[in-house]
Motif scaffolding. Sequence first.
Motif, PDB file in Angstrom:
ATOM      1  N   ALA A 156       0.830  -1.206   0.000  1.00 55.35           N
ATOM      2  CA  ALA A 156       0.000   0.000   0.000  1.00 55.35           C
ATOM      3  C   ALA A 156       0.862   1.253   0.000  1.00 55.35           C
ATOM      4  N   LEU A 157       2.015   1.167   0.639  1.00 60.50           N
ATOM      5  CA  LEU A 157       2.940   2.304   0.675  1.00 60.50           C
ATOM      6  C   LEU A 157       3.434   2.621  -0.732  1.00 60.50           C
ATOM      7  N   GLY A 158       3.818   1.557  -1.465  1.00 67.50           N
ATOM      8  CA  GLY A 158       4.237   1.752  -2.858  1.00 67.50           C
ATOM      9  C   GLY A 158       3.112   2.349  -3.680  1.00 67.50           C
ATOM     10  N   GLN A 159       1.913   1.800  -3.468  1.00 64.81           N
ATOM     11  CA  GLN A 159       0.750   2.302  -4.204  1.00 64.81           C
ATOM     12  C   GLN A 159       0.507   3.772  -3.871  1.00 64.81           C
ATOM     13  N   THR A 160       0.721   4.138  -2.601  1.00 66.81           N
ATOM     14  CA  THR A 160       0.538   5.528  -2.179  1.00 66.81           C
ATOM     15  C   THR A 160       1.454   6.457  -2.973  1.00 66.81           C
ATOM     16  N   LEU A 161       2.726   6.040  -3.133  1.00 68.80           N
ATOM     17  CA  LEU A 161       3.668   6.868  -3.893  1.00 68.80           C
ATOM     18  C   LEU A 161       3.168   7.091  -5.315  1.00 68.80           C
ATOM     19  N   VAL A 162       2.678   5.981  -5.929  1.00 69.46           N
ATOM     20  CA  VAL A 162       2.212   6.093  -7.310  1.00 69.46           C
ATOM     21  C   VAL A 162       0.953   6.953  -7.385  1.00 69.46           C
ATOM     22  N   LEU A 163       0.064   6.793  -6.383  1.00 68.86           N
ATOM     23  CA  LEU A 163      -1.166   7.593  -6.387  1.00 68.86           C
ATOM     24  C   LEU A 163      -0.855   9.078  -6.166  1.00 68.86           C
ATOM     25  N   ILE A 164       0.184   9.360  -5.362  1.00 68.04           N
ATOM     26  CA  ILE A 164       0.534  10.765  -5.125  1.00 68.04           C
ATOM     27  C   ILE A 164       0.915  11.447  -6.436  1.00 68.04           C
ATOM     28  N   VAL A 165       1.635  10.730  -7.320  1.00 69.38           N
ATOM     29  CA  VAL A 165       2.016  11.349  -8.585  1.00 69.38           C
ATOM     30  C   VAL A 165       0.920  11.198  -9.644  1.00 69.38           C
ATOM     31  N   LYS A 166      -0.290  10.874  -9.198  1.00 72.22           N
ATOM     32  CA  LYS A 166      -1.470  10.840 -10.063  1.00 72.22           C
ATOM     33  C   LYS A 166      -1.402   9.733 -11.107  1.00 72.22           C
ATOM     34  N   GLU A 167      -0.858   8.605 -10.730  1.00 74.69           N
ATOM     35  CA  GLU A 167      -0.909   7.439 -11.597  1.00 74.69           C
ATOM     36  C   GLU A 167      -1.514   6.332 -10.756  1.00 74.69           C
ATOM     37  N   VAL A 168      -1.621   5.130 -11.318  1.00 75.62           N
ATOM     38  CA  VAL A 168      -2.090   4.016 -10.517  1.00 75.62           C
ATOM     39  C   VAL A 168      -1.356   2.780 -11.001  1.00 75.62           C
ATOM     40  N   ASP A 169      -1.083   1.838 -10.100  1.00 78.68           N
ATOM     41  CA  ASP A 169      -0.392   0.618 -10.494  1.00 78.68           C
ATOM     42  C   ASP A 169      -1.250  -0.582 -10.125  1.00 78.68           C
TER      43      ASP A 169
END
Lengths: 342, 329
Positions: B58-71
């Motif tokens: 979830a932490l990794g996902q948070t980083l990606v969501l912060i930059v407005k992308e999704v993984d």
Amino acid sequence: MTATTTTHGPADSVVIRTRRSLMRGLVHYRETIAVLVALVLTLVFAVTTNGVFLNHANMVSVTHVTAVLAIIAIGQSLVICAGEIDISVGSIFAMGAMTFLALAPEFGVFAAVGTALLVGFMIGAFNGYLVAYLGIPSLIITLSSLFIFRGIAYMLVQDGALRIPLAERLAMDGYLAFGSGTFFGFNNSVLWMLAFMVVLHLVMFTMPFGNRLLAVGGDAKSATSRGVRVRRVKLTAFIVVGLCAAFAGILEANKVGYADGTTGRLMELEAIAACVVGGCALAGGRMSIIGTIAGAFILASIQSYLVITGTTPQLYLVVMATFVICAALLDARVRQWALRLR
Amino acid sequence: MDTAKLHWEKVIKRPDFGAILIATVLFLGFATLDYDGFFNAFTMRNVLHFSAILGLVALGQTLVLIVKEVDLSVGSVYGIGGISYILFEPQLGVIGAATAVLMGAALIGLINAALILRGKLSAVIVTLCGLFFYRGAIYLMTGAGVPRFATEARQHWFNQLLGGQAMGIPNSVWIFLLVALIFHLLLTRSAFGNQLYAVGGDAPSALSRGVRNDLIKTWAFVACSVLAAFAGILTIADRPQTYVSMGYQFELEAIAAAIVGGCSLRGGRGTVLGAILGALIIVSVRYQLVGMGAPSSWFITFVGVLLISVVVFNRLLGVWIYGKQPAAE
């Protein structure tokens, strides 16, 4: 200046004109690439399997898989056209299949179909309302409904399965109308797919609703300024995909007479893949119903080809993923290239 | 303006406010309605361990969501990370296998970023294909079943370090807390963190201020994949047996945890604390449901309901605080 006039001489102009119209075709008719790829793949598959791919039995199975996938994907293409995405279609598919199988023995086929469609309508309306009227990103909303209705699907069968024995199925009134019956040896599901194709193609490209949907996906603000009720259009798109997915579930359940908690798993991914391969722009505003069907056919063909050639079926996932990425990359490149030549 | 009101507003405007609220209510609820000893040592150990695993992803996902992308591929990357850790171990040794897995994961992140940023494709499509691709790759690599970890490999100090426990708490939790602390400092105290939020909040402004948007986004994708694979390694170090379905639908849980923790798909929002609490909420509810004797299928329905409730709640909270009407598009 003089140089340009000489190259645009009468001898060249025909070539240039043909090339231009070809390019315009690539840009304007989004299904061109998908249809061409489908034809080429069919040819390649037929040759490399010594015709087995094209024989009747295999085509019956490929067209049925195509039909079920295409009906979902057509609905998905409307939502994608509106600039949104629905990843809950696999779960709606399962709910439709289960409602149909649970109700058909007791209340008759038509009541079961009606109720299953109602379920699809409700789920679509639920998604659409939250996305359109509360302004929450559709990825999150439909991710949640994917979870919710997959869980409910498991609950409905209590980790078992729903099934209707073949003899009982064939005895029901009107059962053969949905996916089980045949015409010229092909499944009825293909006819249903053609019906969906014609109706939605006409709605999209000859009627005001289609125009509004394309406008919403292209530029929601401009659409609003022109008096399009963006929210209502989006809600309608989600309801349509709900109905399509539930109906595809009915067709599949009707054919196999069986559904369990895993029915329709990964279907959402295949439906999106079919749309992308079929030339729908994920950013919205551009779509093609015929292209989406060609996309579904391509995916179904790849699956069947892997089975015929005796490759491990698990390879399907890898091949499909690679294929979709290549299609998306190629689509953008070819379009840019064509636009520049214009 | 009085300071008390200002302070209250500051708390309520935190992106992870919802998660803090839910976690508090949830644990108060569990404490009062303690059916089966939720707070006993064994359950707590499992809850913390699996929260740490989910928390990493979830932490990794948070980083990606912060930059407005999704993984969407993290579930498969988590699975392929754990399973290749087992598969590589006989040839490469424990340390070698772990290094290879993490480097492979970094490569996966790079490929995602390259296709999205250079290829100009949507992150949904690229990572959806990644989900398929790596899941298919797991099947192809393993055939039918996944081999067990060799006993000697389990005894290796590296696995003891990752899978053991200290002071009654699994090491995975300590490691997770360390990683979380590093990322918390990175996000709140460093220029890099500032740039992450800037890229997600308003990409053109960030670019005009000299932030290299694509580079920052690439780091986010790489970190996300590496963290997911590392979570896979941690899982295997603790329990050496697994199945080909390892990590199936895990991306959904990770995204749910990140969103519950206050991330927004519109980018620029998200905290490390939110990711931790989001993961803790989801895992502890799973155990509470299991403890109450609910069928396992209820869990995914619950995650869906929770996710919808949280986004609707955040939306309405936003409308209430900022007085904005919900956006039309």
